[in-house]
Design a protein around this motif. Structure first.
Motif, PDB file in Angstrom:
ATOM      1  N   PHE A 196      63.363  26.043  54.808  1.00 21.57           N
ATOM      2  CA  PHE A 196      62.125  26.820  54.789  1.00 21.57           C
ATOM      3  C   PHE A 196      61.150  26.270  55.822  1.00 21.57           C
ATOM      4  O   PHE A 196      61.240  25.116  56.248  1.00 21.57           O
ATOM      5  N   ILE A 197      60.245  27.134  56.233  1.00 24.45           N
ATOM      6  CA  ILE A 197      59.109  26.729  57.059  1.00 24.45           C
ATOM      7  C   ILE A 197      57.925  26.562  56.130  1.00 24.45           C
ATOM      8  O   ILE A 197      57.707  27.396  55.243  1.00 24.45           O
ATOM      9  N   VAL A 198      57.177  25.492  56.302  1.00 23.58           N
ATOM     10  CA  VAL A 198      56.081  25.202  55.375  1.00 23.58           C
ATOM     11  C   VAL A 198      54.989  24.432  56.118  1.00 23.58           C
ATOM     12  O   VAL A 198      55.265  23.684  57.062  1.00 23.58           O
ATOM     13  N   GLU A 199      53.749  24.623  55.688  1.00 20.42           N
ATOM     14  CA  GLU A 199      52.664  23.781  56.195  1.00 20.42           C
ATOM     15  C   GLU A 199      52.953  22.332  55.827  1.00 20.42           C
ATOM     16  O   GLU A 199      53.340  22.019  54.698  1.00 20.42           O
ATOM     17  N   LYS A 200      52.718  21.450  56.771  1.00 20.87           N
ATOM     18  CA  LYS A 200      53.121  20.057  56.612  1.00 20.87           C
ATOM     19  C   LYS A 200      52.519  19.396  55.382  1.00 20.87           C
ATOM     20  O   LYS A 200      53.146  18.544  54.745  1.00 20.87           O
ATOM     21  N   ASP A 201      51.286  19.751  55.037  1.00 28.08           N
ATOM     22  CA  ASP A 201      50.634  19.104  53.897  1.00 28.08           C
ATOM     23  C   ASP A 201      50.794  19.886  52.598  1.00 28.08           C
ATOM     24  O   ASP A 201      50.166  19.560  51.595  1.00 28.08           O
ATOM     25  N   LYS A 202      51.649  20.921  52.614  1.00 30.88           N
ATOM     26  CA  LYS A 202      51.836  21.751  51.427  1.00 30.88           C
ATOM     27  C   LYS A 202      53.153  21.483  50.711  1.00 30.88           C
ATOM     28  O   LYS A 202      53.455  22.130  49.708  1.00 30.88           O
ATOM     29  N   TYR A 203      53.933  20.540  51.219  1.00 29.53           N
ATOM     30  CA  TYR A 203      55.186  20.208  50.544  1.00 29.53           C
ATOM     31  C   TYR A 203      55.365  18.698  50.490  1.00 29.53           C
ATOM     32  O   TYR A 203      55.245  18.011  51.501  1.00 29.53           O
ATOM     33  N   ASN A 204      55.668  18.194  49.295  1.00 33.65           N
ATOM     34  CA  ASN A 204      55.936  16.774  49.088  1.00 33.65           C
ATOM     35  C   ASN A 204      57.290  16.645  48.390  1.00 33.65           C
ATOM     36  O   ASN A 204      57.462  17.088  47.256  1.00 33.65           O
ATOM     37  N   PHE A 205      58.249  16.090  49.087  1.00 35.92           N
ATOM     38  CA  PHE A 205      59.609  16.010  48.567  1.00 35.92           C
ATOM     39  C   PHE A 205      59.693  15.104  47.348  1.00 35.92           C
ATOM     40  O   PHE A 205      59.124  14.022  47.302  1.00 35.92           O
ATOM     41  N   SER A 206      60.442  15.572  46.345  1.00 38.39           N
ATOM     42  CA  SER A 206      60.806  14.766  45.179  1.00 38.39           C
ATOM     43  C   SER A 206      62.324  14.796  45.038  1.00 38.39           C
ATOM     44  O   SER A 206      62.959  15.836  45.297  1.00 38.39           O
ATOM     45  N   THR A 207      62.916  13.688  44.638  1.00 36.45           N
ATOM     46  CA  THR A 207      64.372  13.641  44.482  1.00 36.45           C
ATOM     47  C   THR A 207      64.851  14.664  43.448  1.00 36.45           C
ATOM     48  O   THR A 207      65.993  15.137  43.522  1.00 36.45           O
ATOM     49  N   THR A 208      63.979  15.045  42.528  1.00 33.43           N
ATOM     50  CA  THR A 208      64.376  16.036  41.530  1.00 33.43           C
ATOM     51  C   THR A 208      64.585  17.415  42.160  1.00 33.43           C
ATOM     52  O   THR A 208      65.277  18.255  41.577  1.00 33.43           O
ATOM     53  N   HIS A 209      63.996  17.646  43.343  1.00 27.87           N
ATOM     54  CA  HIS A 209      64.153  18.941  44.002  1.00 27.87           C
ATOM     55  C   HIS A 209      65.595  19.212  44.402  1.00 27.87           C
ATOM     56  O   HIS A 209      65.985  20.366  44.578  1.00 27.87           O
ATOM     57  N   LEU A 210      66.397  18.155  44.545  1.00 27.98           N
ATOM     58  CA  LEU A 210      67.804  18.344  44.893  1.00 27.98           C
ATOM     59  C   LEU A 210      68.535  19.141  43.819  1.00 27.98           C
ATOM     60  O   LEU A 210      69.515  19.835  44.098  1.00 27.98           O
ATOM     61  N   ARG A 211      68.059  19.053  42.583  1.00 27.04           N
ATOM     62  CA  ARG A 211      68.712  19.756  41.468  1.00 27.04           C
ATOM     63  C   ARG A 211      67.867  20.901  40.920  1.00 27.04           C
ATOM     64  O   ARG A 211      68.415  21.822  40.319  1.00 27.04           O
ATOM     65  N   THR A 212      66.548  20.851  41.123  1.00 29.70           N
ATOM     66  CA  THR A 212      65.688  21.802  40.414  1.00 29.70           C
ATOM     67  C   THR A 212      65.019  22.843  41.309  1.00 29.70           C
ATOM     68  O   THR A 212      64.378  23.755  40.788  1.00 29.70           O
ATOM     69  N   MET A 213      65.135  22.711  42.637  1.00 25.21           N
ATOM     70  CA  MET A 213      64.490  23.703  43.493  1.00 25.21           C
ATOM     71  C   MET A 213      65.078  25.079  43.203  1.00 25.21           C
ATOM     72  O   MET A 213      66.284  25.236  43.011  1.00 25.21           O
ATOM     73  N   SER A 214      64.215  26.097  43.198  1.00 25.17           N
ATOM     74  CA  SER A 214      64.631  27.452  42.833  1.00 25.17           C
ATOM     75  C   SER A 214      64.897  28.296  44.074  1.00 25.17           C
ATOM     76  O   SER A 214      64.228  28.166  45.101  1.00 25.17           O
TER      77      SER A 214
END
Length: 238
Positions: free
Chosen positions: A196-214
């Motif tokens: 995805f393209i996103v504003e740099k300050d609008k996304y903060n990666f979490s390790t849980t996103h590997l399993r829970t991102m929709s």
């Protein structure tokens, strides 16, 4: 009319645009302010490029010539439009075979993606996001591996998450997600990869996103806007 709106109005007048919207023009759609030169009704916008569709049911604004792209904010100060764009994704089974996926493609015409505020981002294990400038032309890639010991919350440096800049002036984006290493090392750690393209300050990666991102997620993206392809500040200075 606040100071920022007054300043832009003065700049438009200096550039020769005098058909300013009258006081009867709606200045909001839902919770989003719609300042001139944008507008939701004929006679309320500078030209068709600045027409905003206001859905009468949802009260969600969209740029008239960009179908199904929701507007989050229009800023006169800074000349940017914040819109919401969906993720591209590809999902795999335990053998690394693709089972489902969706690309993301959008043409923003005269409103280019901000190269200073946005970045291409990929989330997943052993995947790569491919961003094409036009059909069949790969512009930039962002690769994320599955070195589990190196994956950290808040880190997008190629382990579980990667980010890379986008070029200046980009008005077309076609984004797809593909596997690296046949996705065979991943197993249950991350069955899908996302780009995805996103504003740099609008996304903060979490390790849980590997399993829970929709697959249905969308992110804030900043588009630059100008009048006659000249930003207002440049026109005043010239």
């Amino acid at each position: 009319m606040n100071f920022s709106q007054l300043l832009v109005l003065m700049q438009l007048l200096l550039m020769g645009f005098v058909n300013v919207a009258d006081a009867s023009c709606p200045d909001k759609c839902g919770n989003v302010d719609i300042p001139y030169p944008f507008g939701t009704k004929e006679g309320c916008y500078l030209d068709k490029s600045y027409r905003i569709e206001c859905n009468s049911t949802t009260q969600i604004p969209q740029i008239g010539f960009i179908p199904k792209v929701d507007v989050l904010e229009i800023k006169l100060d800074g000349h940017l439009i914040r819109v919401s764009l969906p993720v591209a994704y590809t999902c795999f089974n335990v053998r690394g075979i693709e089972t489902s996926g969706s690309m993301m493609a959008v043409n923003t015409s005269r409103f280019p993606f901000s190269s200073t505020l946005n970045s291409l981002t990929a989330v997943g294990c052993d995947i790569e996001a491919h961003l094409a400038l036009e059909e069949q032309v790969v512009l930039i890639n962002c690769q994320s591996d599955c070195e589990l010991a190196s994956i950290r919350n808040g880190s997008c440096h190629g382990h579980g998450c990667c980010q890379t800049p986008i070029p200046e002036g980009m008005t077309f984006a076609a984004l797809v997600v593909a596997a690296t290493r046949n996705h065979s090392r991943v197993r249950d750690n991350s069955t899908c990869g996302y780009g995805f393209i996103v504003e740099k300050d609008k996304y903060n990666f979490s390790t849980t996103h590997l399993r829970t991102m929709s697959k249905n997620m969308s992110f804030s993206v900043a588009l630059d806007w100008s009048v006659e392809n000249i930003k207002c500040e440049e026109a005043v200075e010239s």
